[in-house]
Design a protein around this motif. Structure first.
Motif, mmCIF file in Angstrom:
data_model
loop_
_atom_site.group_PDB
_atom_site.id
_atom_site.type_symbol
_atom_site.label_atom_id
_atom_site.label_comp_id
_atom_site.label_asym_id
_atom_site.label_seq_id
_atom_site.Cartn_x
_atom_site.Cartn_y
_atom_site.Cartn_z
ATOM 1 N N VAL A 44 0.675 -1.192 -0.008
ATOM 2 C CA VAL A 44 -0.155 -0.124 0.023
ATOM 3 C C VAL A 44 0.973 1.492 0.059
ATOM 4 O O VAL A 44 0.728 2.277 -0.719
ATOM 5 C CB VAL A 44 -0.891 0.081 1.064
ATOM 6 C CG1 VAL A 44 -1.806 1.355 1.262
ATOM 7 C CG2 VAL A 44 -2.009 -1.391 1.130
ATOM 8 N N THR A 45 1.997 1.234 0.783
ATOM 9 C CA THR A 45 2.843 2.292 0.911
ATOM 10 C C THR A 45 3.501 2.290 -0.330
ATOM 11 O O THR A 45 3.802 3.787 -1.019
ATOM 12 C CB THR A 45 3.720 2.144 2.082
ATOM 13 O OG1 THR A 45 3.225 1.825 3.129
ATOM 14 C CG2 THR A 45 4.677 3.511 2.386
ATOM 15 N N HIS A 87 1.530 4.391 -2.940
ATOM 16 C CA HIS A 87 1.202 5.792 -2.666
ATOM 17 C C HIS A 87 2.449 6.516 -3.269
ATOM 18 O O HIS A 87 2.281 7.790 -3.844
ATOM 19 C CB HIS A 87 1.368 6.089 -1.067
ATOM 20 C CG HIS A 87 -0.020 5.880 -0.561
ATOM 21 N ND1 HIS A 87 -1.182 6.391 -0.834
ATOM 22 C CD2 HIS A 87 -0.047 5.194 1.067
ATOM 23 C CE1 HIS A 87 -1.965 5.857 -0.099
ATOM 24 N NE2 HIS A 87 -1.481 5.312 1.006
ATOM 25 N N HIS A 88 3.407 6.081 -3.582
ATOM 26 C CA HIS A 88 4.535 6.574 -4.032
ATOM 27 C C HIS A 88 5.044 6.240 -5.422
ATOM 28 O O HIS A 88 5.956 6.891 -6.116
ATOM 29 C CB HIS A 88 5.873 6.354 -2.960
ATOM 30 C CG HIS A 88 5.770 6.894 -1.529
ATOM 31 N ND1 HIS A 88 5.562 8.307 -1.331
ATOM 32 C CD2 HIS A 88 5.449 6.059 -0.603
ATOM 33 C CE1 HIS A 88 5.432 8.412 -0.091
ATOM 34 N NE2 HIS A 88 5.539 7.051 0.476
ATOM 35 N N ILE A 89 4.256 5.186 -6.055
ATOM 36 C CA ILE A 89 4.868 4.532 -7.375
ATOM 37 C C ILE A 89 4.694 5.565 -8.532
ATOM 38 O O ILE A 89 5.704 5.565 -9.258
ATOM 39 C CB ILE A 89 3.813 3.259 -7.528
ATOM 40 C CG1 ILE A 89 4.946 2.436 -8.538
ATOM 41 C CG2 ILE A 89 2.453 3.647 -7.922
ATOM 42 C CD1 ILE A 89 4.132 0.960 -8.831
ATOM 43 N N GLN A 90 3.848 6.633 -8.470
ATOM 44 C CA GLN A 90 3.648 7.473 -9.477
ATOM 45 C C GLN A 90 4.994 8.490 -9.524
ATOM 46 O O GLN A 90 5.524 8.670 -10.555
ATOM 47 C CB GLN A 90 2.360 8.250 -9.555
ATOM 48 C CG GLN A 90 2.012 8.757 -10.948
ATOM 49 C CD GLN A 90 0.217 8.778 -11.103
ATOM 50 O OE1 GLN A 90 -0.298 8.607 -9.943
ATOM 51 N NE2 GLN A 90 0.003 8.673 -12.269
ATOM 52 N N ALA A 91 5.270 9.075 -8.373
ATOM 53 C CA ALA A 91 6.512 9.802 -8.302
ATOM 54 C C ALA A 91 7.693 9.031 -8.500
ATOM 55 O O ALA A 91 8.655 9.801 -9.278
ATOM 56 C CB ALA A 91 6.564 10.395 -6.924
ATOM 57 N N MET A 92 7.807 7.808 -8.197
ATOM 58 C CA MET A 92 8.987 6.994 -8.213
ATOM 59 C C MET A 92 9.382 6.650 -9.581
ATOM 60 O O MET A 92 10.239 6.422 -10.252
ATOM 61 C CB MET A 92 9.159 5.978 -7.247
ATOM 62 C CG MET A 92 9.267 6.461 -5.832
ATOM 63 S SD MET A 92 9.055 5.108 -4.729
ATOM 64 C CE MET A 92 10.690 4.251 -4.944
ATOM 65 N N GLY A 93 8.112 6.359 -10.367
ATOM 66 C CA GLY A 93 7.969 5.625 -11.723
ATOM 67 C C GLY A 93 7.573 4.250 -11.893
ATOM 68 O O GLY A 93 8.191 3.712 -11.138
ATOM 69 N N PHE A 94 6.861 3.830 -12.408
ATOM 70 C CA PHE A 94 6.045 2.488 -12.520
ATOM 71 C C PHE A 94 7.123 1.508 -13.004
ATOM 72 O O PHE A 94 7.509 0.527 -12.177
ATOM 73 C CB PHE A 94 5.238 2.373 -13.350
ATOM 74 C CG PHE A 94 3.739 2.804 -12.827
ATOM 75 C CD1 PHE A 94 2.885 1.890 -12.171
ATOM 76 C CD2 PHE A 94 3.442 4.130 -12.782
ATOM 77 C CE1 PHE A 94 1.729 2.125 -11.676
ATOM 78 C CE2 PHE A 94 2.138 4.546 -12.156
ATOM 79 C CZ PHE A 94 1.266 3.605 -11.657
ATOM 80 N N GLY A 95 8.015 1.879 -13.689
ATOM 81 C CA GLY A 95 9.010 0.935 -14.457
ATOM 82 C C GLY A 95 10.078 0.475 -13.496
ATOM 83 O O GLY A 95 10.327 -0.733 -13.239
ATOM 84 N N PRO A 96 10.704 1.420 -12.782
ATOM 85 C CA PRO A 96 11.668 1.134 -11.837
ATOM 86 C C PRO A 96 11.263 0.308 -10.621
ATOM 87 O O PRO A 96 11.710 -0.638 -10.172
ATOM 88 C CB PRO A 96 12.578 2.312 -11.289
ATOM 89 C CG PRO A 96 11.943 3.291 -12.313
ATOM 90 C CD PRO A 96 10.882 3.017 -13.108
ATOM 91 N N VAL A 97 10.092 0.533 -10.080
ATOM 92 C CA VAL A 97 9.594 0.062 -9.106
ATOM 93 C C VAL A 97 9.125 -1.283 -9.460
ATOM 94 O O VAL A 97 9.347 -2.350 -8.650
ATOM 95 C CB VAL A 97 8.243 0.887 -8.517
ATOM 96 C CG1 VAL A 97 7.705 0.036 -7.372
ATOM 97 C CG2 VAL A 97 8.684 2.195 -8.051
#
Ligand code: SF4
Length: 334
Positions: A268-269, A272-282
């Motif tokens: 869940v956490t 929350h941050h995935i858009q800012a961090m970028g889907f690809g790297p996550v």
């Protein structure tokens, strides 16, 4: 109590002296809980859902959706009293039955195993109860999201079950060390395992010539068979030793070490941050998803859109050792 029960038949087919342990381990307890939740959901109750993790809830939901899709509009029996069945003097309970489809379902947790004899027994009982000549057992491996379908004729099912009963009732039956020893009530005292363990321990006496063991195929096979039994005893001994140390007992030469649990960030956490961090790297950091999980998500989320089979990649085959014959503890070592 006799070990002759449908759920024991696959083990008894290998070792006619197998005896189920009186205490259920954590895996068996989890299996019973998921079974109960599966039955409850099929009968329209969600009572046990809060006892399951979200992954377990999803495993049960997948299993229920498979049963419903195979049953179509036909009646699904899932209450224990409706799924009880008898065959050749034995009694067992299937997890769900769809009489109109001449089929039953059994929920299984963990890895795929052989359940053929157990499924033949349920199929035989259900064929007799529903006056059918053929029947199909569906094994639902809920953790893997895999289905194994086993069709039987009445004659085949009867032959399979009778063969195990004859094997077990043979007055000259002998224990056969096998993959089920770890679950057997006789594991610590079994006369067939003790010589094998002693054999393994003898191998480490001085002089121990490992080179001689690995260069002789017969010796190597025998050494591995002995090691397998010693390893299992070793695991059991470790569990007992940990309990002894935890309760303040002594174990010369050993101490209990407690390591900190690992740090993690829940999904869940991350969300929350995935858009800012970028889907690809996550997503790359999360790694690959099993094809069955991806297929399940696709079915749930894509509203009937055809599954892109070309997306499924195959990893290279893995080779591993499996024992395929009974070791002979009486054979001289050299
Ligand atoms: S311990 Fe293994 S070999 Fe011995 S009776 Fe049990 S299953 Fe059979």
């Amino acid at each position: 109590m006799s070990a002759l029960r449908p759920s024991n038949l696959p083990k008894l087919a290998v070792c006619p002296c197998y005896e189920g342990s009186a205490t259920a381990g954590p895996a068996a307890e989890r299996g019973s809980l998921l079974d109960a939740a599966f039955r409850a959901e099929l009968t329209g109750s969600a009572l046990l859902r809060d006892k399951l993790s979200s992954e377990e809830q999803s495993a049960v939901s997948w299993s229920v959706s498979v049963v419903r899709s195979i049953a179509g509009r036909n009646r699904i029996l899932a209450r224990e009293e409706d799924c009880r069945t008898r065959m050749l003097g034995l009694e067992g309970t299937a997890d769900a039955v769809v009489p109109a489809r001449l089929t039953h379902f059994d929920l299984k947790t963990g890895l795929r195993r052989n359940y053929r004899e157990q499924m033949a027994a349920y199929s035989l009982g259900l064929m007799e109860a529903h006056f059918a000549d053929s029947w199909t057992a569906h094994l639902l491996y809920c953790d893997l999201r895999e289905i194994e379908s086993l069709p039987f004729t009445h004659a085949e099912a009867r032959e399979i079950v009778e063969a195990v009963i004859v094997h077990v009732e043979n007055p000259h039956r002998e224990p056969v060390p096998c993959e089920y020893c770890g679950w057997c009530a006789k594991a610590d005292t079994c006369p067939a395992r003790r010589p094998l363990a002693a054999d393994g321990l003898r191998a480490v006496q001085i002089p121990f010539d490992f080179e001689a063991v690995v260069t002789d195929p017969a010796e190597l096979g025998r050494f591995l068979a002995a090691c397998a039994v010693v390893e299992e005893f070793s695991e059991r001994a470790k569990t007992i030793a940990v309990e002894r140390l935890k309760s303040g007992g002594e174990l010369p030469g050993w101490k209990l070490v407690t390591r900190q649990g690992s740090d993690f960030v829940d999904a869940v956490t991350v969300g929350h941050h995935i858009q800012a961090m970028g889907f690809g790297p996550v997503l790359a950091a999360y790694g690959t998803l099993s094809a069955s999980k991806f297929r399940e998500l696709w079915t749930e989320r894509m509203g009937g859109k055809p599954f892109p089979e070309e997306a499924v990649k195959h990893s290279p085959p893995i080779s591993y050792l499996e024992q395929n014959s009974k070791p002979n503890p009486n054979k001289p070592t050299s």
